[in-house]
Design a protein around this motif. Structure first.
Motif, mmCIF file in Angstrom:
data_model
loop_
_atom_site.group_PDB
_atom_site.id
_atom_site.type_symbol
_atom_site.label_atom_id
_atom_site.label_comp_id
_atom_site.label_asym_id
_atom_site.label_seq_id
_atom_site.Cartn_x
_atom_site.Cartn_y
_atom_site.Cartn_z
ATOM 1 N N ILE A 224 0.938 7.490 -8.365
ATOM 2 C CA ILE A 224 -0.379 8.297 -7.885
ATOM 3 C C ILE A 224 -1.200 7.419 -7.145
ATOM 4 N N ASN A 225 -1.866 7.973 -5.797
ATOM 5 C CA ASN A 225 -3.004 7.109 -5.184
ATOM 6 C C ASN A 225 -4.206 7.226 -6.171
ATOM 7 N N ASP A 226 -4.480 5.971 -6.069
ATOM 8 C CA ASP A 226 -5.717 5.660 -7.258
ATOM 9 C C ASP A 226 -6.874 5.691 -5.929
ATOM 10 N N GLU A 227 -7.291 6.875 -5.765
ATOM 11 C CA GLU A 227 -8.233 7.356 -4.825
ATOM 12 C C GLU A 227 -9.676 7.091 -5.112
ATOM 13 N N THR A 228 -9.864 6.994 -6.171
ATOM 14 C CA THR A 228 -11.225 6.826 -6.520
ATOM 15 C C THR A 228 -11.720 5.261 -6.471
ATOM 16 N N VAL A 229 -10.920 4.498 -6.406
ATOM 17 C CA VAL A 229 -11.326 3.316 -6.243
ATOM 18 C C VAL A 229 -10.714 2.678 -4.784
ATOM 19 N N ASP A 230 -11.790 1.827 -4.128
ATOM 20 C CA ASP A 230 -11.445 1.057 -2.958
ATOM 21 C C ASP A 230 -11.082 -0.119 -3.544
ATOM 22 N N SER B 6 8.490 9.713 -18.932
ATOM 23 C CA SER B 6 7.660 9.843 -17.627
ATOM 24 C C SER B 6 6.613 8.816 -17.584
ATOM 25 N N VAL B 7 6.669 8.202 -16.194
ATOM 26 C CA VAL B 7 5.690 6.886 -15.841
ATOM 27 C C VAL B 7 4.750 7.204 -14.993
ATOM 28 N N ILE B 8 3.458 7.383 -15.308
ATOM 29 C CA ILE B 8 2.418 7.727 -14.286
ATOM 30 C C ILE B 8 1.646 6.821 -13.980
ATOM 31 N N ASP B 9 1.410 6.063 -12.932
ATOM 32 C CA ASP B 9 1.205 5.066 -12.477
ATOM 33 C C ASP B 9 0.122 4.992 -11.538
ATOM 34 N N PHE B 10 -1.113 4.541 -11.294
ATOM 35 C CA PHE B 10 -2.297 4.839 -10.546
ATOM 36 C C PHE B 10 -2.086 3.312 -9.635
ATOM 37 N N ILE B 11 -1.894 3.785 -8.398
ATOM 38 C CA ILE B 11 -1.805 2.744 -7.330
ATOM 39 C C ILE B 11 -2.725 2.445 -6.444
ATOM 40 N N GLY B 12 -3.509 1.318 -6.447
ATOM 41 C CA GLY B 12 -4.506 1.401 -5.404
ATOM 42 C C GLY B 12 -4.017 0.797 -3.785
ATOM 43 N N ASN B 13 -4.882 0.686 -3.050
ATOM 44 C CA ASN B 13 -4.653 0.367 -1.904
ATOM 45 C C ASN B 13 -4.917 -1.075 -1.667
ATOM 46 N N HIS B 14 -3.784 -1.969 -2.075
ATOM 47 C CA HIS B 14 -3.721 -3.282 -2.087
ATOM 48 C C HIS B 14 -2.341 -3.672 -2.052
ATOM 49 N N ILE B 15 -2.092 -4.895 -1.514
ATOM 50 C CA ILE B 15 -0.545 -5.237 -1.304
ATOM 51 C C ILE B 15 -0.183 -5.865 -2.580
ATOM 52 N N SER B 16 -0.869 -6.126 -3.747
ATOM 53 C CA SER B 16 -0.323 -6.730 -5.093
ATOM 54 C C SER B 16 0.298 -5.579 -5.731
ATOM 55 N N PHE B 17 -0.011 -4.045 -5.467
ATOM 56 C CA PHE B 17 0.590 -2.995 -6.108
ATOM 57 C C PHE B 17 2.124 -3.080 -5.537
ATOM 58 N N LEU B 18 2.531 -3.423 -4.615
ATOM 59 C CA LEU B 18 3.911 -3.333 -3.802
ATOM 60 C C LEU B 18 4.694 -4.000 -4.849
ATOM 61 N N ASN B 19 4.455 -4.629 -5.808
ATOM 62 C CA ASN B 19 5.347 -5.227 -6.892
ATOM 63 C C ASN B 19 6.014 -4.185 -7.811
ATOM 64 N N ARG B 20 5.204 -3.108 -7.706
ATOM 65 C CA ARG B 20 5.644 -1.975 -8.690
ATOM 66 C C ARG B 20 7.094 -1.390 -8.072
ATOM 67 N N PRO B 21 7.220 -0.882 -7.104
ATOM 68 C CA PRO B 21 8.643 -0.582 -6.482
ATOM 69 C C PRO B 21 9.464 -1.740 -6.358
ATOM 70 N N MET B 22 9.091 -2.958 -6.067
ATOM 71 C CA MET B 22 9.858 -3.959 -6.021
ATOM 72 C C MET B 22 10.330 -4.313 -7.170
ATOM 73 N N ALA B 23 9.772 -4.404 -8.392
ATOM 74 C CA ALA B 23 10.438 -4.277 -9.876
ATOM 75 C C ALA B 23 11.470 -3.316 -10.167
ATOM 76 N N LEU B 24 10.963 -1.723 -9.889
ATOM 77 C CA LEU B 24 11.896 -0.770 -9.851
ATOM 78 C C LEU B 24 13.214 -0.712 -9.239
ATOM 79 N N LEU B 25 13.164 -1.310 -8.106
ATOM 80 C CA LEU B 25 14.226 -1.463 -7.153
ATOM 81 C C LEU B 25 15.062 -2.811 -7.160
ATOM 82 N N GLN B 26 14.533 -3.642 -8.138
ATOM 83 C CA GLN B 26 15.081 -4.961 -8.549
ATOM 84 C C GLN B 26 15.100 -5.677 -6.916
#
Length: 729
Positions: free
Chosen positions: A155-161, A302-322
């Motif tokens: 989910i786009n964590d749109e309330t935080v920049d 069900s995994v509900i993850d709040f992802i921000g507009n920062h490169i560090s959050f790219l580790n989520r799909p990297m981990a899921l896709l190994q």
């Protein structure tokens, strides 16, 4: 996935008499004890922790916080336990674990970890001599029915920049996060998405105690039974889990209490409300809900993850896709390769944001920074090597590993001491990192030299030989592979071993290569010495650097042995990807790679980035399109003999795999190699085997001299025939 059961079964198989099981949390130890008692009820167990100091049991379950103290280690003989198990082994780099591992000398040491991410494993694998004996990942667990599938909502964590938040050393400032997260606006945003994707029992991960308390209070005001659980909370973890299992509460908001080592099978919803810079931590949080639950019969988590507009959050799909490559991850998100019952949904604006960053993934320093942010510490040489970035690309850009490190760490306060390595860069590069090795001997020798504190007090040749023998025996596969058969039964103190070790790695380590200004090691007065001037204040730092590079040498050598020579390289994964195509009884469609030029001259750079489908007539209808493909010839070295191959000819090639490898002698093979820049190059040659066991690559045009195959070359395809116009539809 049952790693404690695996350990218990192996203890039984090993017939161990004295077993030590070490972990960092009491709950893990109690859980392990229950498993051992189920399988081995006759064994007497005991505990070694702050309140109990039992050592005379068959199986001792020990807290690392207690047994890891030097005063307690000194009371136990190093060989007291014949089998040692260290759970959550990804913590093993910590000083307390290091003290314990350095103290005990069991017949067998087993490290267990539930974090399967390859890069994060690199450093801990070095502690086990790169000896990975068994591995199963999340997809394996789901296919085996041990784990349930996941449905991941990014989910786009749109309330935080997040671009405005302080970022240092791979982390956001925790106080700033707490201030930004504990708001009505963000809580309302979270609540709405939670209601859309939740199931019955939710575990939520928060950034701080105040954040957990705020979220629990806010959810309660919305009529949801929720509690916060942390070290100071009124409701403790055991009570909270019982209430959740009974359905008396619906959500637990936690802080660092449920990341690892806890079985929580009833949980069916994971709510991630905080940045998680480490892929290890992310996978641990995901794993809390993956265990199957016979009591609740949950079918997925069900995994509900709040992802921000920062490169560090790219580790989520990297981990899921190994994956360990950010660029590859973004490409795979278009069509994720998952278990069919798993789902990854990430808000499109987040993917667009990552793609718009336009990071230069070809630069080693960019890869280094991404890796540092992901690991939350300075990457070791082995971790960088395991990240799949081409090592020769890094050396072409920076010269050597520690030159890259110095370029990135000079402004980092906790790593400022690394700058003191500057006077020793040539020695580290030429004398250690780039040392030539046809066997693993020099790496073993260097490891022995450092373990003997060789920079501080040069060891005798006798001591070096004995220590090298003991270290070598920690690498059973390399021992059998590299040591002559008639020497594998002699002991460490044998004169025969000393002669062998002195005449081989010690002599060759002390030779001066043509490119070197001097020999980097010498034997003087019967001692092995580093042949450089060293400031006494730098000995500890330089020893650390040599050890780090020695671990790299062994990791690289171990990888190289998987594709040791041309004859066995068929098992290596090929760079070329082979897409599936649909065939009919009248035609076959094969992938054609116009830019994958198979050189009939010298090695030529090629790529599989572009491909199209070509239709062949029905005489080819039985060809498997996942194995056969088409590529153009380039050059004239094969333009000779009875069946000349001309520049521009289209070649029908059969991908070489472990299943269809067969003999390569006398066959025309496509061979893959990487150049100094790390680009892939391809060559077509006829293979012959010489009397000395080497393979020779022969051209059909006699103007081109034969080549001797080396270990960097990989056979990736076999020529079936040159295609003609009549072969196509």
């Amino acid at each position: 996935m049952g790693k404690t059961w695996l350990a218990a079964f192996d203890v039984q198989q090993f017939n161990a008499k004295k077993v030590l099981f070490v972990a960092h949390r009491e709950e893990i130890l109690l859980q392990a004890e229950r498993t051992f008692k189920s399988l081995l009820p006759m064994l007497v167990s005991g505990h070694f922790n702050a309140s109990s100091k039992v050592l005379d049991a068959d199986v001792v379950f020990a807290s690392i916080q207690t047994l890891g103290k030097q005063k307690y280690l000194n009371e136990v003989k190093p060989d007291y336990f014949d089998y040692v198990i260290v759970d959550e082994f990804h913590h093993a780099g910590a000083s307390s674990y290091q003290a314990l591992l350095n103290h005990f000398t069991p017949k067998f040491l087993l490290g267990l970890t539930a974090t399967p991410e390859r890069t994060d494993q690199a450093d801990i694998l070095s502690l086990c001599d790169n000896n990975l004996v068994y591995e199963k990942n999340i997809v394996d667990g789901i296919e085996l029915g041990i784990l349930v599938p996941f449905r991941y909502q990014g989910i786009n964590d749109e309330t935080v920049d997040y671009r405005d938040l302080p970022w240092r050393n791979g982390k956001f400032d925790p106080k700033t996060l707490e201030f930004k997260f504990a708001t009505q606006k963000r809580a309302k945003h979270i609540f709405g998405h939670w209601q859309s994707y939740k199931q019955q029992r939710t575990l939520a991960f928060c950034v701080s105690k105040a954040h957990a308390d705020f979220m629990a209070t806010w959810f309660t005001t919305q009529g949801i039974n929720a509690v916060s659980v942390h070290s100071d909370s009124q409701v403790k973890r055991g009570e909270a889990l019982s209430l959740l299992a009974m359905g008396k509460i619906e959500v637990i908001f936690s802080v660092d209490l449920f990341n690892e080592g806890t079985d929580l099978p009833s949980i069916d919803t994971i709510l991630i409300l905080r940045p998680t810079e480490s892929k290890i931590l992310f996978l641990q949080q995901l794993g809390r809900g993956l265990r199957t639950s016979p009591d609740t019969n949950k079918t997925y988590v069900s995994v509900i993850d709040f992802i921000g507009n920062h490169i560090s959050f790219l580790n989520r799909p990297m981990a899921l896709l190994q994956t360990s490559d950010a660029k590859k991850t973004l490409k795979e998100l278009d069509a994720p390769k998952l278990h069919p019952d798993c789902v990854i949904n990430i808000a499109p604006q987040l993917i667009d944001f990552w793609r718009q960053l336009k990071l230069d993934y070809t630069k080693a320093d960019e890869q280094y920074r991404l890796l540092r942010d992901n690991l939350e510490h300075r990457p070791t040489a082995t971790e960088f090597f395991r990240s799949d970035y081409a090592w020769n690309k890094m050396t072409k850009q920076f010269g050597s590993w520690f030159e890259l490190v110095l370029s990135q760490e000079q402004d980092e306060s906790e790593n400022k001491q690394i700058a003191n390595l500057a006077p020793y860069l040539t020695f580290l590069s030429q004398g250690i990192e780039k040392v030539s090795m046809s066997k693993c001997f020099k790496a073993i020798l260097l490891e022995a030299f450092i373990e003997l504190d060789g920079l501080n007090q040069p060891p005798t040749i006798e001591a070096v030989c004995v220590k090298s023998w003991h270290i070598f025996k920690r690498y059973p596969k390399l021992w059998v592979q590299d040591v002559k058969a008639d020497l594998q039964t002699i002991d460490a103190n044998s004169p025969k071993w000393k002669t062998y070790w002195l005449n081989n790695p010690i002599t060759f380590l002390c030779k001066q290569d043509k490119a070197d200004p001097q020999p980097w090691f010498v034997v003087k007065s019967g001692q092995l010495q580093a042949n450089i001037e060293i400031n006494s204040a730098d000995i500890s730092l330089l020893s650390m650097a040599i050890r780090e590079l020695t671990e790299l040498l062994l990791a690289r050598y171990s990888e190289r042995q998987k594709s040791k020579n041309l004859a066995i390289n068929n098992e290596k994964d090929n760079v070329v990807s082979f897409a599936k195509t649909a065939n009919t009884k009248d035609t076959v469609q094969l992938n054609f790679y116009p830019d994958l030029k198979i050189a009939c001259g010298h090695f030529k750079t090629g790529t599989d980035d572009n491909h199209e489908l070509l239709k062949l007539n029905n005489t080819y209808s039985k060809l498997d399109p996942t194995i056969y493909f088409i590529a153009p010839a380039s050059g004239n070295s094969m333009n000779g003999g009875k069946n000349p191959i001309h520049d521009g000819d289209l070649l029908l090639l059969e991908r070489v795999t472990a299943i269809n490898a067969g003999s390569i002698t006398g066959k025309i093979m496509a061979i893959e190699i990487q150049d100094d820049a790390g680009d892939n190059q391809y060559l077509l040659r006829k293979v012959s085997k010489l009397p000395n066991g080497q393979y020779q690559l022969n051209a059909q045009n006699l103007d081109y001299a034969p080549m001797i195959a080396n270990e960097s070359m990989v056979t990736f395809a076999r020529l079936k025939q040159v295609l003609d116009a009549v072969d196509f539809v």
